[in-house]
Design an enzyme around this catalytic site. Structure first.
Site, PDB file in Angstrom:
ATOM      1  N   MET A  27       0.843  -1.196   0.000  1.00 18.02           N
ATOM      2  CA  MET A  27       0.000   0.000   0.000  1.00 18.02           C
ATOM      3  C   MET A  27       0.882   1.251   0.000  1.00 18.02           C
ATOM      4  O   MET A  27       0.420   2.341   0.347  1.00 18.02           O
ATOM      5  CB  MET A  27      -0.937  -0.010   1.207  1.00 18.02           C
ATOM      6  CG  MET A  27      -1.893  -1.198   1.178  1.00 18.02           C
ATOM      7  SD  MET A  27      -3.404  -0.921   2.098  1.00 18.02           S
ATOM      8  CE  MET A  27      -2.762  -0.706   3.746  1.00 18.02           C
ATOM      9  N   GLY A  28       2.151   1.105  -0.359  1.00 17.49           N
ATOM     10  CA  GLY A  28       3.046   2.262  -0.420  1.00 17.49           C
ATOM     11  C   GLY A  28       3.510   2.681   0.962  1.00 17.49           C
ATOM     12  O   GLY A  28       3.455   1.894   1.912  1.00 17.49           O
ATOM     13  N   LEU A  30       6.596   3.142   1.767  1.00 18.16           N
ATOM     14  CA  LEU A  30       7.515   2.010   1.894  1.00 18.16           C
ATOM     15  C   LEU A  30       8.558   2.214   2.980  1.00 18.16           C
ATOM     16  O   LEU A  30       9.058   3.313   3.184  1.00 18.16           O
ATOM     17  CB  LEU A  30       8.218   1.780   0.553  1.00 18.16           C
ATOM     18  CG  LEU A  30       7.306   1.465  -0.617  1.00 18.16           C
ATOM     19  CD1 LEU A  30       8.133   1.282  -1.896  1.00 18.16           C
ATOM     20  CD2 LEU A  30       6.457   0.222  -0.345  1.00 18.16           C
ATOM     21  N   ALA A  32      11.798  -0.320   5.255  1.00 25.87           N
ATOM     22  CA  ALA A  32      12.748  -1.416   5.008  1.00 25.87           C
ATOM     23  C   ALA A  32      12.071  -2.788   5.025  1.00 25.87           C
ATOM     24  O   ALA A  32      12.564  -3.727   4.394  1.00 25.87           O
ATOM     25  CB  ALA A  32      13.876  -1.365   6.034  1.00 25.87           C
ATOM     26  N   HIS A  34       9.091  -3.566   3.709  1.00 27.71           N
ATOM     27  CA  HIS A  34       8.635  -3.805   2.329  1.00 27.71           C
ATOM     28  C   HIS A  34       9.831  -4.168   1.435  1.00 27.71           C
ATOM     29  O   HIS A  34       9.760  -5.067   0.601  1.00 27.71           O
ATOM     30  CB  HIS A  34       8.001  -2.544   1.739  1.00 27.71           C
ATOM     31  CG  HIS A  34       6.750  -2.078   2.427  1.00 27.71           C
ATOM     32  ND1 HIS A  34       6.683  -0.892   3.116  1.00 27.71           N
ATOM     33  CD2 HIS A  34       5.524  -2.635   2.506  1.00 27.71           C
ATOM     34  CE1 HIS A  34       5.457  -0.733   3.585  1.00 27.71           C
ATOM     35  NE2 HIS A  34       4.738  -1.771   3.245  1.00 27.71           N
ATOM     36  N   GLN A  58     -10.410  -2.707   2.257  1.00 21.53           N
ATOM     37  CA  GLN A  58      -9.922  -3.376   3.470  1.00 21.53           C
ATOM     38  C   GLN A  58      -9.912  -2.447   4.681  1.00 21.53           C
ATOM     39  O   GLN A  58      -9.499  -2.843   5.762  1.00 21.53           O
ATOM     40  CB  GLN A  58      -8.550  -4.016   3.243  1.00 21.53           C
ATOM     41  CG  GLN A  58      -7.406  -3.037   3.109  1.00 21.53           C
ATOM     42  CD  GLN A  58      -6.130  -3.760   2.689  1.00 21.53           C
ATOM     43  OE1 GLN A  58      -6.025  -4.274   1.579  1.00 21.53           O
ATOM     44  NE2 GLN A  58      -5.148  -3.824   3.569  1.00 21.53           N
ATOM     45  N   GLY A 144       4.578 -10.531   4.256  1.00 17.65           N
ATOM     46  CA  GLY A 144       5.322 -10.417   5.510  1.00 17.65           C
ATOM     47  C   GLY A 144       4.648 -11.157   6.660  1.00 17.65           C
ATOM     48  O   GLY A 144       3.419 -11.104   6.807  1.00 17.65           O
ATOM     49  N   SER A 182       6.350  -0.492  10.351  1.00 13.51           N
ATOM     50  CA  SER A 182       4.996  -0.368   9.814  1.00 13.51           C
ATOM     51  C   SER A 182       4.820   1.036   9.272  1.00 13.51           C
ATOM     52  O   SER A 182       5.338   1.995   9.844  1.00 13.51           O
ATOM     53  CB  SER A 182       3.969  -0.614  10.929  1.00 13.51           C
ATOM     54  OG  SER A 182       2.697  -0.150  10.531  1.00 13.51           O
ATOM     55  N   ARG A 184       2.326   2.672   9.562  1.00 12.13           N
ATOM     56  CA  ARG A 184       1.537   3.418  10.552  1.00 12.13           C
ATOM     57  C   ARG A 184       2.377   3.943  11.714  1.00 12.13           C
ATOM     58  O   ARG A 184       1.878   4.735  12.516  1.00 12.13           O
ATOM     59  CB  ARG A 184       0.404   2.546  11.090  1.00 12.13           C
ATOM     60  CG  ARG A 184      -0.663   2.255  10.039  1.00 12.13           C
ATOM     61  CD  ARG A 184      -1.856   1.517  10.629  1.00 12.13           C
ATOM     62  NE  ARG A 184      -3.003   1.531   9.742  1.00 12.13           N
ATOM     63  CZ  ARG A 184      -3.365   0.516   8.926  1.00 12.13           C
ATOM     64  NH1 ARG A 184      -2.651  -0.589   8.898  1.00 12.13           N
ATOM     65  NH2 ARG A 184      -4.428   0.625   8.147  1.00 12.13           N
TER      66      ARG A 184
HETATM   67  P1  AMP Z   1       1.352  -3.063   3.474  1.00 10.62           P
HETATM   68  O1  AMP Z   1       1.914  -1.995   2.585  1.00 10.62           O
HETATM   69  O2  AMP Z   1       1.255  -2.674   4.893  1.00 10.62           O
HETATM   70  O3  AMP Z   1       0.080  -3.672   2.913  1.00 10.62           O
HETATM   71  O4  AMP Z   1       2.418  -4.247   3.445  1.00 10.62           O
HETATM   72  C1  AMP Z   1       2.828  -4.853   2.249  1.00 10.62           C
HETATM   73  C2  AMP Z   1       3.578  -6.129   2.573  1.00 10.62           C
HETATM   74  O5  AMP Z   1       4.724  -5.828   3.379  1.00 10.62           O
HETATM   75  C3  AMP Z   1       2.722  -7.117   3.378  1.00 10.62           C
HETATM   76  O6  AMP Z   1       2.974  -8.434   2.906  1.00 10.62           O
HETATM   77  C4  AMP Z   1       3.237  -6.934   4.783  1.00 10.62           C
HETATM   78  O7  AMP Z   1       3.074  -8.067   5.599  1.00 10.62           O
HETATM   79  C5  AMP Z   1       4.714  -6.647   4.523  1.00 10.62           C
HETATM   80  N1  AMP Z   1       5.319  -5.968   5.676  1.00 10.62           N
HETATM   81  C6  AMP Z   1       4.812  -4.904   6.354  1.00 10.62           C
HETATM   82  N2  AMP Z   1       5.612  -4.581   7.396  1.00 10.62           N
HETATM   83  C7  AMP Z   1       6.645  -5.467   7.381  1.00 10.62           C
HETATM   84  C8  AMP Z   1       7.799  -5.670   8.206  1.00 10.62           C
HETATM   85  N3  AMP Z   1       8.052  -4.903   9.272  1.00 10.62           N
HETATM   86  N4  AMP Z   1       8.649  -6.679   7.892  1.00 10.62           N
HETATM   87  C9  AMP Z   1       8.389  -7.482   6.824  1.00 10.62           C
HETATM   88  N5  AMP Z   1       7.329  -7.337   6.014  1.00 10.62           N
HETATM   89  C10 AMP Z   1       6.464  -6.358   6.272  1.00 10.62           C
END
Ligand code: AMP
Length: 299
Positions: A27-28, A30, A32, A34, A58, A144, A182, A184
């Protein structure tokens, strides 16, 4: 790096990619974490396809869809430096045009924990991931462990709907004090950021107890709750010891791998984290297994 925004452009660009193609959906905003998925995809494939899409379906009413961090130019630069071949960044109206009415519901594994606190969340996740699988046609997709229940939902969906691809689960990347990275985390002010380290402290303390032979889920849960509740800023949503395949709570003594799962609110920020036990299962170099392998063997 090629950047595309329409479905026709994506299909054409995908046709040009040869060999094994790895997908990283994001979801951008980004970080480390990601990029560690991209790194693993890069190492294991001939081409890497990444997506940036803040998926409205979602997010529930009152959640942070409108305020979710956005940094498209920064994200593209990070993907470029990580050697991504193709980035798909569709507009909302392209993914959900007027008249859109098809959604995917995954049943049992969505019913507790995140699914219970965020009604409709996993319906939105399963739907967008299925659409991205159909559009990107990857050979392998990377997710992740940070979002452990999401991994279980996507695995179930991919198996049930016969998507011809492999799913790889990558370990959680953490800040120096253990806070899981995260998008967030930027919502946290300094006090909240300091308090947020208690999620990892709680996981670590329960993990240490497990390593010392305390295998009773009730004891491990007590440890999680004690540490989280010692932080005044933390409001606990759940702290549980569950079966990593089903996400059902464990009551009795249990010899197979366990999953500790946490969700808290700190101010207006909702944070989740998890750890597999034995602790070595979380290791970056995957000494023995990752959540993905455990789930894959068991589903
Ligand atoms: P999101 O942009 O939050 O939807 O995350 C995209 C992908 O990155 C998802 O598969 C997440 O589980 C993964 N991800 C998010 N945070 C982490 C993290 N701290 N370490 C590894 N993977 C992550």
């Amino acid at each position: 790096m090629q950047q595309v925004e329409t479905i026709d452009e994506l299909r054409e660009a995908r046709r040009q990619l040869t060999g094994r193609v790895g997908l990283v959906a994001t979801m951008g905003a980004l970080h480390a974490g990601h990029l560690s998925l991209v790194e693993q995809a890069r190492a294991e494939n001939d081409a890497v396809l990444a997506t940036i899409f803040i998926n409205p379906t979602q997010f529930g009413p009152g959640e942070d869809f409108d305020s979710y961090p956005r940094d498209l130019q920064g994200d593209l630069e990070k993907f470029r430096q990580a050697d991504v071949d193709l980035v798909f960044m569709p507009a909302r109206a392209l993914m959900y045009p007027p008249g859109y009415q098809s959604y995917i519901t995954v049943e049992e594994v969505t019913q507790r924990l995140e699914g219970e606190r965020r009604p409709g969340h996993f319906r939105g996740v399963a739907t967008i991931v299925a659409k991205l699988f159909n559009l990107a046609c990857p050979d392998v997709a990377y997710f992740g462990q940070k979002d452990a229940q999401q991994v279980a939902v996507i695995r179930r969906m991919a198996a049930d709907l016969n998507f011809p691809l492999e799913i790889v689960v990558c370990p959680t990347l953490r800040e120096l004090d253990g806070l899981a990275m995260s998008s967030r985390n930027v919502y946290l002010n300094d006090h909240e950021r300091a308090a947020a380290a208690c999620l990892f402290r709680a996981l670590r303390a329960a993990g240490d107890q497990y390593e010392q032979g305390r295998r009773d889920p009730a004891v491990l849960q007590e440890t999680l709750l004690d540490i989280l509740s010692s932080e005044a800023l933390v409001e606990i949503e759940y702290a549980e010891v569950v079966d990593p395949r089903t996400f059902q709570p464990l009551q009795a003594l249990y010899d197979n791998p366990l999953l500790l799962v946490l969700a808290v609110r700190i101010g207006r920020t909702r944070l989740i984290d998890n750890a597999l036990l034995p602790w070595s299962l979380n290791a970056r170099d995957g000494l023995t297994a990752t959540l993905g392998e455990i789930s894959a063997n068991s589903l």
